[in-house]
Design a protein around this motif. Structure first.
Motif, PDB file in Angstrom:
ATOM      1  N   LEU A 156      -0.987   4.493   2.158  1.00 24.15           N
ATOM      2  CA  LEU A 156      -1.194   5.615   3.491  1.00 24.15           C
ATOM      3  C   LEU A 156      -0.126   6.829   2.866  1.00 24.15           C
ATOM      4  N   SER A 157      -0.534   7.982   3.270  1.00 27.23           N
ATOM      5  CA  SER A 157       0.334   9.125   2.654  1.00 27.23           C
ATOM      6  C   SER A 157       0.561  10.055   4.369  1.00 27.23           C
ATOM      7  N   PHE A 158       1.639  10.954   4.248  1.00 29.53           N
ATOM      8  CA  PHE A 158       1.749  11.764   5.545  1.00 29.53           C
ATOM      9  C   PHE A 158       0.483  12.600   5.946  1.00 29.53           C
ATOM     10  N   TYR A 159      -0.447  12.828   4.939  1.00 29.91           N
ATOM     11  CA  TYR A 159      -1.477  13.614   5.285  1.00 29.91           C
ATOM     12  C   TYR A 159      -2.221  12.552   6.330  1.00 29.91           C
ATOM     13  N   GLN A 160      -2.006  11.552   6.396  1.00 28.63           N
ATOM     14  CA  GLN A 160      -2.891  10.689   7.279  1.00 28.63           C
ATOM     15  C   GLN A 160      -2.116  10.428   8.714  1.00 28.63           C
ATOM     16  N   TYR A 161      -0.853  11.003   8.890  1.00 32.24           N
ATOM     17  CA  TYR A 161       0.103  10.719  10.012  1.00 32.24           C
ATOM     18  C   TYR A 161      -0.510  11.996  10.677  1.00 32.24           C
ATOM     19  N   PRO A 162      -0.607  11.750  12.118  1.00 37.07           N
ATOM     20  CA  PRO A 162      -0.435  10.645  12.900  1.00 37.07           C
ATOM     21  C   PRO A 162      -1.733   9.799  13.215  1.00 37.07           C
ATOM     22  N   GLU A 163      -3.007  10.174  12.563  1.00 34.04           N
ATOM     23  CA  GLU A 163      -4.167   9.742  13.329  1.00 34.04           C
ATOM     24  C   GLU A 163      -4.269   8.178  12.409  1.00 34.04           C
ATOM     25  N   ALA A 164      -3.293   7.720  11.681  1.00 33.79           N
ATOM     26  CA  ALA A 164      -3.290   6.184  11.175  1.00 33.79           C
ATOM     27  C   ALA A 164      -3.016   5.354  12.132  1.00 33.79           C
ATOM     28  N   PHE A 165      -2.220   6.004  13.182  1.00 32.44           N
ATOM     29  CA  PHE A 165      -1.730   5.282  14.307  1.00 32.44           C
ATOM     30  C   PHE A 165      -2.758   5.484  15.452  1.00 32.44           C
ATOM     31  N   ASN A 166      -3.804   5.660  15.394  1.00 36.91           N
ATOM     32  CA  ASN A 166      -4.607   6.074  16.428  1.00 36.91           C
ATOM     33  C   ASN A 166      -5.390   4.775  17.065  1.00 36.91           C
TER      34      ASN A 166
END
Length: 695
Positions: free
Chosen positions: A470-480
């Motif tokens: 994971l990377s911060f590029y995928q935050y916050p949708e990684a928690f959707n």
């Protein structure tokens, strides 16, 4: 009798106050610096958030603009439109800086009374031949950032238009109990997220005993039964057991304060500081309830915009509250129309460049998109045989597609962008460019028009951006997807309040805001929950829970150094003497999204808040999974894996190793000196022996 005397004194006090006070707010203070309008026929729009305390009657709009010196002034025009109604039209003059003043009324506000829309449209000429002027770069005017709104604040009746629904717009701080419970922190987080949705900058968070005297308009959270007597006395409605309560307390305060006023001096705003006796409104929105169950109902209602936006009174008693959202066919949000992302129908006409702009975020989709298809459907006036027309699509300032227009008057085009072309936050521009044939230029000046269908035009995520890390590029949708737990160390909880608000805001900063995480102390969460749910943890460095994340790139509970692979120089070394916020994001044991934040130094609250903001900014890399941010705004991003050669743990080394690393240069220098002295000594002995033999 006492109440009557108090009311009479209040009336007498108000009778001595001035009827109104003017507040000058520059365009720049609203985020609008100098802005140019280019081309023969151009336009720009400004949206201003209006405080509910403002009385529009008697307020003014003052616009300063600088025209290009190449223009023919008596044949160039400026038009000002307020709330989609024309209010001023005039020719340019020869002055280098020109001024337009418009009187405002309440009818100029949007239907909800929150925004003022101002448009400036131009019709410019450099010569008498419009055909030659079509795309001349010297055709422009510049709206100056020191243009301003002179807003009338009615001090005769502060609270006529103030209610729970709109009071968040004027709040600037949140206050929580000295020893906050987990529910208090949850209330702070949701109140913070609600305030940030109103575009408030620099939201402050205070413990109840540390509130400055200058903070008079804030939100206070806490259990009604545990609230201090002074604050409880301001609440005139008592909730019943297990009942939630929003209560808006309104007071008029007399204060002596230093005031900075912006005064118009020869066309420029000048800051002047004075000491004045002021009569100011004091508002406290209490987020409370009787007992844990009642308090929880109020916190739940904080996350429901439908409840808050329809509460037009000074208090709301809550017997039942829930946040239940029914899933629809497009619940995964892989396809979004331009209307869903805020696009409105925009009828455009003229010659040259006609643009419409749209903004979207990766988090508007249910997952980070790897590819996004942009599909545009539009209608336009048909072109004559010799006319030239083009439709261009720009993403974040880059031209990504261009198509020639024809006589059909119908446009349906699409382009697919990859993950390197779109960012976390994106600006999409759709441009029609029209140039009539030279022979018909004069007759075709107003013939071309175009309109984008925002209902049929859409953005569609083709496939998710999936990586091993994971990377911060995928935050916050990684928690959707799935449920999320926000976990906090009990001893550090009060320092993490504002940072938790940033997290809750980001989790719900999208089109379908329905992420309601569960809050837990780190000592209460089980190992099975760590595997089962998405985890966002705000921890102190010695929290035992850090040992439950073996997949974390860095062990934050140990001192570490980060090296530059190119030159092996130390880039960062953890130090408790500096207030730093540290964050890392990774997949947990069950492939669940996990993010851990911690803080060091003496300013723990500022450190937590700093790093929670840094990980949500427009990052320039797709692979950063570790972020270190200090309280001064400096930010460092790293891509670290557990086997990285540029990561070194200091605490795991022996005392001898640490001594050698600290003093190796001095030791080596000492050895070299000893060798040199030994060489000189031996040489002197040999020389002396040779002298004896020679004698």
């Amino acid at each position: 009798m006492n109440r009557f005397l108090t009311f009479l004194a209040f009336i007498l006090l108000l009778s001595k106050l001035p009827a109104s006070a003017q507040v000058i707010s520059s365009f720049k203070s609203y985020g609008h610096d100098d802005e140019a309008i280019n081309g023969m026929s151009g336009s720009t729009a400004f949206f201003f958030k209006i405080d509910p305390l403002v009385e529009m009657q008697g307020s003014k709009l003052v616009i300063y603009f600088e025209p290009s010196r190449a223009l023919v002034f008596n044949n160039s025009f400026v038009n000002v439109i307020v709330a989609d109604k024309p209010v001023y039209s005039g020719r340019l003059t020869k002055d280098s800086i020109q001024k337009v003043t418009v009187d405002l009324t309440r009818n100029d506000l949007s239907n909800d009374g929150k925004y003022l829309k101002v448009q400036v449209k131009t019709l410019l000429n450099i010569s008498d031949d419009k055909c030659r002027d079509l795309d001349n770069p010297a055709m422009w005017i510049k709206i100056k950032g020191y243009s301003y709104l002179s807003l009338n604040r009615n001090t005769k009746n502060f609270f006529t238009n103030i209610n729970i629904a709109n009071c968040f717009d004027s709040k600037r701080a949140i206050v929580y109990p000295v020893n906050p419970t987990l529910k208090d922190l949850k209330a702070v987080a949701w109140a913070y997220a609600r305030m940030k949705k109103t575009d408030i900058k620099n939201i402050q968070v205070f413990e109840a005993d540390k509130v400055p005297d200058t903070v008079r308009n804030y939100i206070m959270v806490g259990d009604y039964n545990k609230m201090p007597a002074a604050q409880r006395a301001l609440i005139k409605v008592s909730p019943q057991p297990n009942q939630g309560l929003f209560y808006l307390s309104k007071r008029v305060l007399n204060v002596t304060d230093s005031v900075i006023k912006m005064q118009d001096v020869r066309g420029h705003l000048v800051a002047v500081r004075t000491i004045e006796n002021l009569t100011v409104p004091g508002e406290i929105l209490f987020v409370t309830g009787a007992g844990d169950e009642g308090y929880e109902k109020t916190i739940t209602a904080l996350g429901n915009m439908n409840i808050l936006n329809s509460t037009f009174g000074d208090y709301l008693l809550i017997d039942h509250a829930e946040n239940t959202f029914f899933k629809t066919i497009d619940a995964n949000r892989s396809k979004l129309t331009l209307k869903q992302i805020g696009g409105v129908t925009n009828f455009m006409s003229g010659i040259g460049s006609l643009k419409s702009s749209y903004n979207f975020k990766n988090s508007d989709f249910s997952f980070t998109p790897k590819e996004v298809e942009i599909s545009i459907t539009a209608n336009y006036s048909s072109l004559n045989a010799n006319d030239r027309g083009f439709f261009n699509i720009y993403l974040n300032g880059m031209l990504i597609n261009s198509e020639k227009l024809d006589a059909s008057g119908k446009l349906k085009t699409s382009v697919t962008i990859n993950r390197y072309q779109h960012h976390k936050y994106n600006t999409l521009e759709a441009e029609f460019r029209f140039y009539p044939s030279s022979g018909n230029c004069m007759n075709s000046f107003t013939n071309f028009f175009a309109e984008i269908d925002v209902d049929k035009s859409y953005l569609e995520s083709k496939n998710p951006f999936i990586t091993n890390d994971l990377s911060f590029y995928q935050y916050p949708e990684a928690f959707n997807s799935g449920s999320t737990r926000i976990v906090v160390s009990k001893d550090f909880a009060k320092y993490a309040a504002a940072a938790m608000g940033e997290v809750v805001y980001e989790l719900n900063n999208n089109i379908n805001a329905n992420n309601f995480p569960v809050f837990e102390y780190s000592t209460d969460i089980s190992t099975s929950d760590i595997k089962k749910y998405n985890i966002i943890a705000l921890l102190q460095r010695n929290d035992k829970l850090l040992g439950e994340f073996p997949d974390a790139p860095i062990k934050f509970n140990e001192k570490f150094r980060l090296y530059n692979n190119d030159n092996n120089q130390v880039v960062y070394s953890l130090s408790d003497s500096t207030s730093n916020g540290l964050a890392q994001i990774f997949y947990g044991r069950a492939n669940n999204a996990t993010m851990v934040m911690t803080a060091t130094g003496t300013h723990l609250a500022d450190a937590f808040l700093s790093v929670s903001k840094s990980i949500t900014e427009q990052l320039s890399t797709l692979s950063s999974n570790v972020c270190i941010s200090d309280v001064n705004g400096n930010k460092y991003l790293f891509n670290i894996s557990k086997s990285s050669e540029n990561l070194e743990y200091v605490d795991t080394k022996s005392a001898l190793s640490r001594f050698w690393e600290s003093y190796n240069l001095y030791i080596l220098l000492g050895i070299l000196i000893l060798i040199l002295l030994s060489f000189l000594y031996v040489r002197s002995r040999v020389q002396r022996s040779q002298d004896i033999v020679n004698d």
